[in-house]
Design a protein around this motif. Sequence first.
Motif, PDB file in Angstrom:
ATOM      1  N   ALA A 106       0.828  -1.209   0.000  1.00 31.86           N
ATOM      2  CA  ALA A 106       0.000   0.000   0.000  1.00 31.86           C
ATOM      3  C   ALA A 106       0.863   1.260   0.000  1.00 31.86           C
ATOM      4  CB  ALA A 106      -0.920  -0.007   1.215  1.00 31.86           C
ATOM      5  N   GLU A 107       1.974   1.225   0.747  1.00 35.49           N
ATOM      6  CA  GLU A 107       2.808   2.421   0.879  1.00 35.49           C
ATOM      7  C   GLU A 107       3.840   2.547  -0.227  1.00 35.49           C
ATOM      8  OE1 GLU A 107       4.556   2.259   4.731  1.00 35.49           O
ATOM      9  OE2 GLU A 107       2.662   2.630   5.802  1.00 35.49           O
ATOM     10  N   GLU A 108       4.358   1.400  -0.726  1.00 36.01           N
ATOM     11  CA  GLU A 108       5.466   1.469  -1.673  1.00 36.01           C
ATOM     12  C   GLU A 108       5.136   0.887  -3.038  1.00 36.01           C
ATOM     13  OE1 GLU A 108       9.229   1.332  -0.469  1.00 36.01           O
ATOM     14  OE2 GLU A 108       8.873   1.658   1.665  1.00 36.01           O
ATOM     15  N   GLY A 109       4.085   0.091  -3.117  1.00 36.65           N
ATOM     16  CA  GLY A 109       3.641  -0.403  -4.406  1.00 36.65           C
ATOM     17  C   GLY A 109       4.264  -1.720  -4.850  1.00 36.65           C
ATOM     18  N   ASN A 110       5.453  -2.040  -4.361  1.00 37.66           N
ATOM     19  CA  ASN A 110       6.145  -3.236  -4.837  1.00 37.66           C
ATOM     20  C   ASN A 110       6.883  -3.889  -3.669  1.00 37.66           C
ATOM     21  OD1 ASN A 110       8.196  -5.001  -5.993  1.00 37.66           O
ATOM     22  ND2 ASN A 110       7.693  -4.074  -7.962  1.00 37.66           N
ATOM     23  N   TYR A 111       6.398  -5.062  -3.253  1.00 35.75           N
ATOM     24  CA  TYR A 111       6.988  -5.731  -2.085  1.00 35.75           C
ATOM     25  C   TYR A 111       8.373  -6.282  -2.389  1.00 35.75           C
ATOM     26  CZ  TYR A 111       7.487  -8.855   1.913  1.00 35.75           C
ATOM     27  OH  TYR A 111       7.957  -9.480   3.039  1.00 35.75           O
ATOM     28  N   GLU A 112       8.594  -6.834  -3.576  1.00 35.46           N
ATOM     29  CA  GLU A 112       9.903  -7.400  -3.914  1.00 35.46           C
ATOM     30  C   GLU A 112      10.966  -6.318  -3.973  1.00 35.46           C
ATOM     31  OE1 GLU A 112      10.780 -10.524  -3.959  1.00 35.46           O
ATOM     32  OE2 GLU A 112       8.718 -10.910  -3.315  1.00 35.46           O
ATOM     33  N   ARG A 113      10.589  -5.137  -4.469  1.00 34.04           N
ATOM     34  CA  ARG A 113      11.545  -4.035  -4.501  1.00 34.04           C
ATOM     35  C   ARG A 113      11.916  -3.610  -3.077  1.00 34.04           C
ATOM     36  NH1 ARG A 113       9.297   0.735  -7.754  1.00 34.04           N
ATOM     37  NH2 ARG A 113       9.402  -0.841  -9.394  1.00 34.04           N
ATOM     38  N   PHE A 114      10.913  -3.609  -2.173  1.00 35.73           N
ATOM     39  CA  PHE A 114      11.178  -3.297  -0.764  1.00 35.73           C
ATOM     40  C   PHE A 114      12.154  -4.319  -0.175  1.00 35.73           C
ATOM     41  CE2 PHE A 114      10.097  -4.780   3.517  1.00 35.73           C
ATOM     42  CZ  PHE A 114      10.432  -3.659   4.271  1.00 35.73           C
ATOM     43  N   ARG A 115      11.951  -5.609  -0.464  1.00 31.73           N
ATOM     44  CA  ARG A 115      12.835  -6.660   0.052  1.00 31.73           C
ATOM     45  C   ARG A 115      14.282  -6.434  -0.391  1.00 31.73           C
ATOM     46  NH1 ARG A 115      11.892 -11.806   1.716  1.00 31.73           N
ATOM     47  NH2 ARG A 115      13.510 -12.563   0.300  1.00 31.73           N
ATOM     48  N   GLU A 116      14.462  -6.145  -1.672  1.00 30.51           N
ATOM     49  CA  GLU A 116      15.819  -5.983  -2.177  1.00 30.51           C
ATOM     50  C   GLU A 116      16.461  -4.705  -1.651  1.00 30.51           C
ATOM     51  OE1 GLU A 116      17.509  -8.416  -3.573  1.00 30.51           O
ATOM     52  OE2 GLU A 116      15.636  -9.447  -3.108  1.00 30.51           O
ATOM     53  N   ARG A 117      15.649  -3.657  -1.450  1.00 32.85           N
ATOM     54  CA  ARG A 117      16.202  -2.428  -0.872  1.00 32.85           C
ATOM     55  C   ARG A 117      16.636  -2.674   0.575  1.00 32.85           C
ATOM     56  NH1 ARG A 117      12.245   0.666  -1.844  1.00 32.85           N
ATOM     57  NH2 ARG A 117      11.434   1.064   0.239  1.00 32.85           N
ATOM     58  N   LEU A 118      15.845  -3.448   1.317  1.00 32.68           N
ATOM     59  CA  LEU A 118      16.202  -3.790   2.691  1.00 32.68           C
ATOM     60  C   LEU A 118      17.474  -4.634   2.709  1.00 32.68           C
ATOM     61  CD1 LEU A 118      15.564  -3.788   5.711  1.00 32.68           C
ATOM     62  CD2 LEU A 118      14.087  -5.782   5.330  1.00 32.68           C
ATOM     63  N   ARG A 119      17.592  -5.578   1.765  1.00 33.31           N
ATOM     64  CA  ARG A 119      18.808  -6.393   1.675  1.00 33.31           C
ATOM     65  C   ARG A 119      20.040  -5.499   1.460  1.00 33.31           C
ATOM     66  NH1 ARG A 119      19.076 -11.837  -0.162  1.00 33.31           N
ATOM     67  NH2 ARG A 119      17.160 -11.551  -1.384  1.00 33.31           N
ATOM     68  N   GLU A 120      19.883  -4.520   0.551  1.00 34.18           N
ATOM     69  CA  GLU A 120      20.991  -3.599   0.288  1.00 34.18           C
ATOM     70  C   GLU A 120      21.350  -2.799   1.537  1.00 34.18           C
ATOM     71  OE1 GLU A 120      20.014  -1.150  -3.033  1.00 34.18           O
ATOM     72  OE2 GLU A 120      20.368  -2.738  -4.512  1.00 34.18           O
ATOM     73  N   GLU A 121      20.334  -2.343   2.288  1.00 30.81           N
ATOM     74  CA  GLU A 121      20.599  -1.583   3.506  1.00 30.81           C
ATOM     75  C   GLU A 121      21.343  -2.435   4.532  1.00 30.81           C
ATOM     76  OE1 GLU A 121      16.878  -0.088   4.899  1.00 30.81           O
ATOM     77  OE2 GLU A 121      16.613   1.297   3.206  1.00 30.81           O
ATOM     78  N   MET A 122      20.979  -3.718   4.630  1.00 27.63           N
ATOM     79  CA  MET A 122      21.660  -4.620   5.558  1.00 27.63           C
ATOM     80  C   MET A 122      23.115  -4.829   5.131  1.00 27.63           C
ATOM     81  SD  MET A 122      18.576  -7.404   6.113  1.00 27.63           S
ATOM     82  CE  MET A 122      19.534  -8.522   7.173  1.00 27.63           C
ATOM     83  N   ILE A 123      23.336  -4.994   3.830  1.00 22.11           N
ATOM     84  CA  ILE A 123      24.695  -5.214   3.330  1.00 22.11           C
ATOM     85  C   ILE A 123      25.547  -3.971   3.543  1.00 22.11           C
ATOM     86  CG2 ILE A 123      26.084  -5.587   1.252  1.00 22.11           C
ATOM     87  CD1 ILE A 123      23.803  -7.367   0.202  1.00 22.11           C
ATOM     88  N   THR A 124      25.020  -2.794   3.191  1.00 20.43           N
ATOM     89  CA  THR A 124      25.808  -1.569   3.344  1.00 20.43           C
ATOM     90  C   THR A 124      26.088  -1.288   4.821  1.00 20.43           C
ATOM     91  OG1 THR A 124      23.791  -0.203   3.246  1.00 20.43           O
ATOM     92  CG2 THR A 124      25.003  -0.531   1.188  1.00 20.43           C
ATOM     93  N   GLY A 125      25.144  -1.638   5.682  1.00 17.50           N
ATOM     94  CA  GLY A 125      25.386  -1.482   7.117  1.00 17.50           C
ATOM     95  C   GLY A 125      26.539  -2.348   7.584  1.00 17.50           C
ATOM     96  N   GLU A 126      26.601  -3.588   7.058  1.00 19.67           N
ATOM     97  CA  GLU A 126      27.694  -4.496   7.418  1.00 19.67           C
ATOM     98  C   GLU A 126      29.027  -3.993   6.874  1.00 19.67           C
ATOM     99  OE1 GLU A 126      27.814  -7.229   9.399  1.00 19.67           O
ATOM    100  OE2 GLU A 126      25.807  -6.577   9.941  1.00 19.67           O
ATOM    101  N   VAL A 127      29.020  -3.415   5.681  1.00 21.75           N
ATOM    102  CA  VAL A 127      30.254  -2.869   5.099  1.00 21.75           C
ATOM    103  C   VAL A 127      30.814  -1.766   5.994  1.00 21.75           C
ATOM    104  CG1 VAL A 127      31.174  -1.473   3.194  1.00 21.75           C
ATOM    105  CG2 VAL A 127      29.740  -3.461   2.705  1.00 21.75           C
ATOM    106  N   VAL A 128      29.938  -0.844   6.406  1.00 21.23           N
ATOM    107  CA  VAL A 128      30.397   0.255   7.264  1.00 21.23           C
ATOM    108  C   VAL A 128      30.906  -0.288   8.593  1.00 21.23           C
ATOM    109  CG1 VAL A 128      29.690   2.332   8.508  1.00 21.23           C
ATOM    110  CG2 VAL A 128      28.895   1.963   6.169  1.00 21.23           C
ATOM    111  N   ARG A 129      30.136  -1.196   9.218  1.00 18.07           N
ATOM    112  CA  ARG A 129      30.572  -1.746  10.507  1.00 18.07           C
ATOM    113  C   ARG A 129      31.924  -2.439  10.394  1.00 18.07           C
ATOM    114  NH1 ARG A 129      25.071  -2.333  11.576  1.00 18.07           N
ATOM    115  NH2 ARG A 129      24.884  -4.259  10.381  1.00 18.07           N
ATOM    116  N   ALA A 130      32.088  -3.263   9.356  1.00 18.41           N
ATOM    117  CA  ALA A 130      33.325  -4.020   9.202  1.00 18.41           C
ATOM    118  C   ALA A 130      34.534  -3.109   9.014  1.00 18.41           C
ATOM    119  CB  ALA A 130      33.202  -4.979   8.008  1.00 18.41           C
ATOM    120  N   ASN A 131      34.338  -1.977   8.353  1.00 17.65           N
ATOM    121  CA  ASN A 131      35.455  -1.078   8.065  1.00 17.65           C
ATOM    122  C   ASN A 131      35.674  -0.008   9.121  1.00 17.65           C
ATOM    123  OD1 ASN A 131      36.644  -1.544   5.134  1.00 17.65           O
ATOM    124  ND2 ASN A 131      34.441  -1.952   5.019  1.00 17.65           N
ATOM    125  N   VAL A 132      34.652   0.272   9.917  1.00 15.05           N
ATOM    126  CA  VAL A 132      34.750   1.381  10.872  1.00 15.05           C
ATOM    127  C   VAL A 132      35.063   0.910  12.281  1.00 15.05           C
ATOM    128  CG1 VAL A 132      33.439   3.245  11.991  1.00 15.05           C
ATOM    129  CG2 VAL A 132      33.301   2.919   9.515  1.00 15.05           C
TER     130      VAL A 132
END
Length: 429
Positions: A121-147
């Motif tokens: 209802a809010e974003e229109g596409n559930y699969e796109r939301f899933r992949e965006r969340l996956r990217e956010e999790m990965i980028t969060g891990e990249v920053v944590r691992a390097n910082v």
Amino acid sequence: MKLSQLICTALLCGFSCSSIAAEREIDRVAVIVDNSVVLESDITDIVERVKRNAASQGQTLPSDAALRTQASERLIMTNLQLQMAQRMGLQISDAQLDDTIRNIAQSENLSLDAFRQQVIAEEGNYERFRERLREEMITGEVVRANVQRRVYISPQEVDSLLKLMEEQGASNEQYNLGHILISIPSQATSDDINDAKERADKVMELLRSGSDFKRIAIASSSGSNALEGGDLGWMNINEMPTLFSEAIRGRKKTDIVGPLRSGAGFHILTIFDIRGENVAEINEVKSRHILIKPSIILSEDRARSMLTEFAAKLRAGEADFAELAKQHSEDPGSKLNGGDLGWSEPDIFVPAFRDTLNRLQVNEISEPFRTEHGWHIAQVLEKRTVDATADKKRQQVYRMIFNRRYNEESANFLRELRADAHIEVRSEG
């Protein structure tokens, strides 16, 4: 696939689509980012999402051109971090992603199906939301691992801040800050610095004349939170970068502060809100867990099914938790103690583990859940509320210093990543 092939594929796709519907706009490569690309459709998606959110909150926005610039920069930084994750071998499996979504749904008191419908209802596409969340999790891990490895805090630093806070009778107030960064290049000339200072002064004039801070942040800021209107969230004054804390101390809600000069550029701050924080009492849990780590030999599904079997036996009284942990757990720190983690605040654990402990009733056995360490089942043995002892105050002070240093080093890491990259913005023609 090589970069030239990526671009060629996008162009070939465009040619084939044009023969079907010439009037439909063809997706194109908008930015080349090292060995990858940002597509026009990705930029459009972010711009439209920001517009929807702003409309729901009654917030005014800058021009589409300004939104597009901010969306492009957000995608460039995400792209660079995803490329680094690939080099590091970092991945987020479907199982980890599903468990995170399950935790988000439960935190909002929604079933998975209800949460899915809300996203659609809010974003229109559930699969796109899933992949965006996956990217956010990965980028969060990249920053944590390097910082994280850049942050060292000595016992003397903790002692000094603890003593200073006691001498000043420091309050537990938290500030919701707004932030605008007018950046300067890493090898800035005096002309670059003067130009940035002029732009910062113009922003200050607009804000003092009553312009909306969030709208100006979206239009002008180079900060990582620009598309959120510069909102930095809630922080204790001792968690902020030192430059910010010294400038904010004693200020009132809605005050505008700046420009403040740092190596990154000129910073402008405002206080969206102030609140008190009661830290006199701390909630702790005594818990235990069993950890199974997937590997080349042991699949994700098998690791999860093993723990499902363990949980069923434990609930039926057919097995002993401590014995199962000693035999099967792969956590060397708790294995010999029957998985016992002792008394601790749930917040010290990674988010998925923390959220599970917070949900469990005393003696309840969790369903298997995934963290970056592997698959777990957990049990809360006892819960208690304790006074904030001197030791707990030291832990809180340590966390304040860590959060401040971590935020500073995260910004430095992302700035270095951006400065070392090859970025080519392709014209719209």
